[in-house]
Write a protein that holds these residues in place. Structure first.
Motif, PDB file in Angstrom:
ATOM      1  N   TRP A  19       0.837  -1.206   0.000  1.00 48.95           N
ATOM      2  CA  TRP A  19       0.000   0.000   0.000  1.00 48.95           C
ATOM      3  C   TRP A  19       0.875   1.260   0.000  1.00 48.95           C
ATOM      4  O   TRP A  19       0.604   2.217  -0.732  1.00 48.95           O
ATOM      5  CB  TRP A  19      -0.916  -0.026   1.205  1.00 48.95           C
ATOM      6  CG  TRP A  19      -2.039   0.964   1.198  1.00 48.95           C
ATOM      7  CD1 TRP A  19      -2.402   1.800   0.184  1.00 48.95           C
ATOM      8  CD2 TRP A  19      -2.942   1.231   2.259  1.00 48.95           C
ATOM      9  NE1 TRP A  19      -3.474   2.556   0.548  1.00 48.95           N
ATOM     10  CE2 TRP A  19      -3.826   2.236   1.823  1.00 48.95           C
ATOM     11  CE3 TRP A  19      -3.087   0.718   3.539  1.00 48.95           C
ATOM     12  CZ2 TRP A  19      -4.843   2.733   2.634  1.00 48.95           C
ATOM     13  CZ3 TRP A  19      -4.106   1.215   4.332  1.00 48.95           C
ATOM     14  CH2 TRP A  19      -4.978   2.199   3.892  1.00 48.95           C
ATOM     15  N   TRP A  22       2.466   1.643  -3.404  1.00 48.32           N
ATOM     16  CA  TRP A  22       1.452   2.113  -4.353  1.00 48.32           C
ATOM     17  C   TRP A  22       1.224   3.613  -4.188  1.00 48.32           C
ATOM     18  O   TRP A  22       1.039   4.345  -5.151  1.00 48.32           O
ATOM     19  CB  TRP A  22       0.164   1.323  -4.125  1.00 48.32           C
ATOM     20  CG  TRP A  22      -0.953   1.623  -5.064  1.00 48.32           C
ATOM     21  CD1 TRP A  22      -0.860   1.962  -6.381  1.00 48.32           C
ATOM     22  CD2 TRP A  22      -2.340   1.596  -4.766  1.00 48.32           C
ATOM     23  NE1 TRP A  22      -2.115   2.139  -6.905  1.00 48.32           N
ATOM     24  CE2 TRP A  22      -3.031   1.919  -5.932  1.00 48.32           C
ATOM     25  CE3 TRP A  22      -3.069   1.315  -3.627  1.00 48.32           C
ATOM     26  CZ2 TRP A  22      -4.418   1.986  -5.988  1.00 48.32           C
ATOM     27  CZ3 TRP A  22      -4.445   1.368  -3.681  1.00 48.32           C
ATOM     28  CH2 TRP A  22      -5.111   1.699  -4.852  1.00 48.32           C
ATOM     29  N   LYS A  38      -5.429   5.081  -2.796  1.00 46.27           N
ATOM     30  CA  LYS A  38      -4.052   5.443  -3.110  1.00 46.27           C
ATOM     31  C   LYS A  38      -3.626   6.669  -2.324  1.00 46.27           C
ATOM     32  O   LYS A  38      -2.536   6.708  -1.755  1.00 46.27           O
ATOM     33  CB  LYS A  38      -3.899   5.713  -4.606  1.00 46.27           C
ATOM     34  CG  LYS A  38      -2.475   6.066  -4.990  1.00 46.27           C
ATOM     35  CD  LYS A  38      -2.392   6.418  -6.455  1.00 46.27           C
ATOM     36  CE  LYS A  38      -0.997   6.708  -6.892  1.00 46.27           C
ATOM     37  NZ  LYS A  38      -0.401   7.877  -6.311  1.00 46.27           N
ATOM     38  N   GLY A  41      -2.440   6.277   1.399  1.00 46.25           N
ATOM     39  CA  GLY A  41      -1.370   5.292   1.503  1.00 46.25           C
ATOM     40  C   GLY A  41      -0.589   5.344   2.794  1.00 46.25           C
ATOM     41  O   GLY A  41       0.023   4.365   3.206  1.00 46.25           O
ATOM     42  N   GLY A  44      -0.948   2.615   5.388  1.00 47.66           N
ATOM     43  CA  GLY A  44      -0.122   1.422   5.365  1.00 47.66           C
ATOM     44  C   GLY A  44       0.997   1.487   6.392  1.00 47.66           C
ATOM     45  O   GLY A  44       1.350   0.482   7.004  1.00 47.66           O
TER      46      GLY A  44
END
Length: 66
Positions: A19, A22, A38, A41, A44
């Protein structure tokens, strides 16, 4: 609950790392949900630290330091 999280700790950490990776790509999406995921992120990183902390806690608990 903690047993279930620790059972899949490696998988959760892998998802969190992917994640974050990305988040740092230059990919653009037309789908609003994918774009939102996205752009969030940094979540993450939070997941990775949480799962890492749980692993450290369990390790220290086995050593009977607490």
């Amino acid at each position: 609950m903690a047993k279930k999280i620790s059972e899949f700790r490696t998988e959760l950490m892998s998802i969190a790392i992917l994640w974050v990776l990305w988040f740092h790509t230059q990919m653009e999406f037309d789908n609003d949900l994918l774009l939102l995921l996205k752009n969030l992120g940094y979540g993450g990183v939070d997941i990775f630290f949480l799962v890492s902390g749980l692993g450290l806690y369990k390790s220290l608990k086995k050593m009977k330091m607490w």
